[in-house]
Motif scaffolding. Structure first.
Motif, PDB file in Angstrom:
ATOM      1  N   TYR A 350       0.837  -1.202   0.000  1.00 33.15           N
ATOM      2  CA  TYR A 350       0.000   0.000   0.000  1.00 33.15           C
ATOM      3  C   TYR A 350       0.870   1.249   0.000  1.00 33.15           C
ATOM      4  O   TYR A 350       0.591   2.219  -0.703  1.00 33.15           O
ATOM      5  CB  TYR A 350      -0.900  -0.020   1.233  1.00 33.15           C
ATOM      6  CG  TYR A 350      -1.758   1.211   1.406  1.00 33.15           C
ATOM      7  CD1 TYR A 350      -2.995   1.319   0.764  1.00 33.15           C
ATOM      8  CD2 TYR A 350      -1.347   2.271   2.218  1.00 33.15           C
ATOM      9  CE1 TYR A 350      -3.796   2.442   0.935  1.00 33.15           C
ATOM     10  CE2 TYR A 350      -2.132   3.386   2.387  1.00 33.15           C
ATOM     11  CZ  TYR A 350      -3.356   3.462   1.745  1.00 33.15           C
ATOM     12  OH  TYR A 350      -4.139   4.587   1.908  1.00 33.15           O
ATOM     13  N   ARG A 353       2.261   2.672  -3.231  1.00 36.34           N
ATOM     14  CA  ARG A 353       1.304   3.410  -4.060  1.00 36.34           C
ATOM     15  C   ARG A 353       0.993   4.792  -3.486  1.00 36.34           C
ATOM     16  O   ARG A 353       0.288   5.582  -4.101  1.00 36.34           O
ATOM     17  CB  ARG A 353       0.009   2.615  -4.208  1.00 36.34           C
ATOM     18  CG  ARG A 353       0.165   1.369  -5.056  1.00 36.34           C
ATOM     19  CD  ARG A 353      -1.162   0.654  -5.271  1.00 36.34           C
ATOM     20  NE  ARG A 353      -1.567  -0.099  -4.086  1.00 36.34           N
ATOM     21  CZ  ARG A 353      -2.671   0.097  -3.407  1.00 36.34           C
ATOM     22  NH1 ARG A 353      -3.498   1.069  -3.775  1.00 36.34           N
ATOM     23  NH2 ARG A 353      -2.968  -0.638  -2.356  1.00 36.34           N
ATOM     24  N   THR A 354       1.503   5.064  -2.310  1.00 34.80           N
ATOM     25  CA  THR A 354       1.281   6.361  -1.661  1.00 34.80           C
ATOM     26  C   THR A 354       2.125   7.445  -2.335  1.00 34.80           C
ATOM     27  O   THR A 354       3.262   7.198  -2.738  1.00 34.80           O
ATOM     28  CB  THR A 354       1.642   6.264  -0.171  1.00 34.80           C
ATOM     29  OG1 THR A 354       0.782   5.317   0.461  1.00 34.80           O
ATOM     30  CG2 THR A 354       1.501   7.612   0.513  1.00 34.80           C
TER      31      THR A 354
END
Length: 438
Positions: A350, A353-354
């Motif tokens: 995650y 993708r930040t």
């Protein structure tokens, strides 16, 4: 889930914005208040740099960014419909040569929607233009209060933007802004007897100005690959000089002030005939504004840019008020910032993708008090957190923090050290699809 987040976010901002009246910058005493940043949390987290354009975020600063080409993720049939809402909380430490204080404000910052129509794109929304919120006092030689100044209000704007993609690289756009709002301020003059004791009755002057008017913003944006991986983006905007109509009221009151609570009680009030001096309705000039910037980056990976903004605030004039010792000079701002995405399409992490953002800004606000230019500096950081679904893969929540300072303690002025926390939801959906039948 996104719709629930949006409803909760708007409700929180609506509740918290009531605290906005409780404080603010003492420099909002001048002109039409402290000018608000016209941009998103994403821009603000990059030092206010608004050069970058993509297909999933709204850029309020340049209307040309509303025009773009369709994207492959949406089968080259459309671009996402984008909608966004943002708010902020500011905490300031105020310092002068003789005292210090603190100020906290929570405010709604913007609400906007962008709709694609082929190479044309439209955007509309609401955002603040300026804010007024202060409570200031001056003192006599023997330590008594001499004058008390209070103010609140500000200007908001409703905007309608249209952008068109002229060719693969170049876009043009125009924005119409309708500005509206009111500014209220009061001055209490304290009177003492020969023994330096406060008299029973004091004088209070109260002013209210209701402001409205239209202004325009024109923009150009260029985006093109200069190598296999490297992309250049350039931006330019121009807002011509425009006028605001100000309908004004003024009254003088005799008041008493409680020695225990400090509460004011009005004894009588006289309304001043401003029309006799041609001040019942006046015209305020919004100065022309220019910006130009550019940057380099790898699409969906990183970007770094710089932007310079100039506003001819030396032309600002408010016939209703004459602030002694205060002049306006041309304002300017230099913004440097960018972002980095480790791996935009990562399925395993995650945090890869930040979006990670950072920036700096150096600003001359255009306000000059006692021959001191009021300058401002900010250093910002932020993240864009993915919150999308398979239908809305690009939606994100944006959080930014800015540390900065404004003003100086020289010439009996005030220095502000502030921390701004900004949050927004940048959401998208696929409204326009070509139906296919087997």
């Amino acid at each position: 889930m996104i719709k629930k987040l949006l409803i909760v976010f708007i409700a929180l901002i609506a509740i918290q914005s009531k605290a906005q009246q409780g404080g603010g910058s003492p420099y909002s005493f001048y002109g039409i208040g402290s000018l608000k940043f016209k941009g998103s949390v994403e821009n603000r987290s990059m030092g206010g740099m608004a050069v970058y354009k993509d297909s999933i975020h709204i850029n309020f600063t340049n209307p040309a960014t509303f025009g773009d080409e369709n994207i492959s993720t949406f089968r080259n049939e459309s671009r996402p419909v984008k909608y966004t809402v943002g708010g902020s909380h500011s905490s300031s430490n105020l310092e002068s040569n003789s005292s210090s204080d603190k100020s906290n404000t929570t405010s709604f910052d913007y609400l906007a929607l962008s709709v694609p129509v082929g190479k044309l794109g439209f955007g509309f929304g609401l955002l603040p233009y300026s804010s007024v919120g202060y409570k200031l006092q001056t003192y006599t030689d023997f330590g008594g209060v001499e004058n008390r100044y209070e103010g609140e209000g500000g200007l908001n704007k409703v905007f309608l933007s249209a952008g068109y993609q002229i060719n693969k690289n170049l876009s043009f756009g125009v924005t119409a802004d309708y500005n509206f709002g009111n500014i209220q301020n009061s001055t209490v003059l304290f009177a003492y007897n020969t023994e330096e004791q406060l008299l029973n009755y004091q004088s209070k002057e109260t002013n209210r100005s209701d402001l409205s008017g239209l202004n325009w913003n024109l923009g150009l944006h260029y985006r093109g690959m200069i190598s296999e991986k490297l992309e250049f983006q350039g931006s330019a905007t121009y807002s011509p000089e425009s006028d605001l109509t100000s309908k004004n009221e003024r009254s003088i009151s005799t008041i008493t002030i409680s020695s225990l609570s400090g509460a004011e009680t009005i004894v009588n009030t006289i309304d001043i005939d401003l029309a006799a001096n041609n001040l019942a309705e006046t015209t305020l000039t919004l100065p022309a504004k220019y910006s130009i910037g550019g940057g380099l980056g790898e699409p969906r990976k990183w970007f770094a840019g710089v932007e310079y903004t100039l506003q001819e605030t030396s032309n600002f004039n408010n016939p209703l008020y004459a602030n002694s010792g205060t002049t306006f000079e041309d304002a300017s701002k230099l913004s440097i910032g960018g972002f980095y995405i480790p791996e935009y399409n990562s399925f395993s992490s995650y945090w890869k993708r930040t979006v990670y953002r950072a920036g700096l800004r150096f600003e001359n606000t255009g306000l000059n008090i006692n021959n001191q230019s009021i300058n401002e500096f900010g250093m910002s950081f932020g993240v864009g957190l993915p919150v999308g679904t398979p239908r809305t893969p690009f939606s994100n929540a944006n959080i930014g923090v800015e540390f900065g300072k404004r003003g100086t303690t020289d010439a009996n002025l005030v220095k502000e050290n502030f921390v701004n926390v900004n949050i927004s939801l940048s959401l998208n959906d696929w409204w326009f699809q070509k139906r296919k039948y087997n």
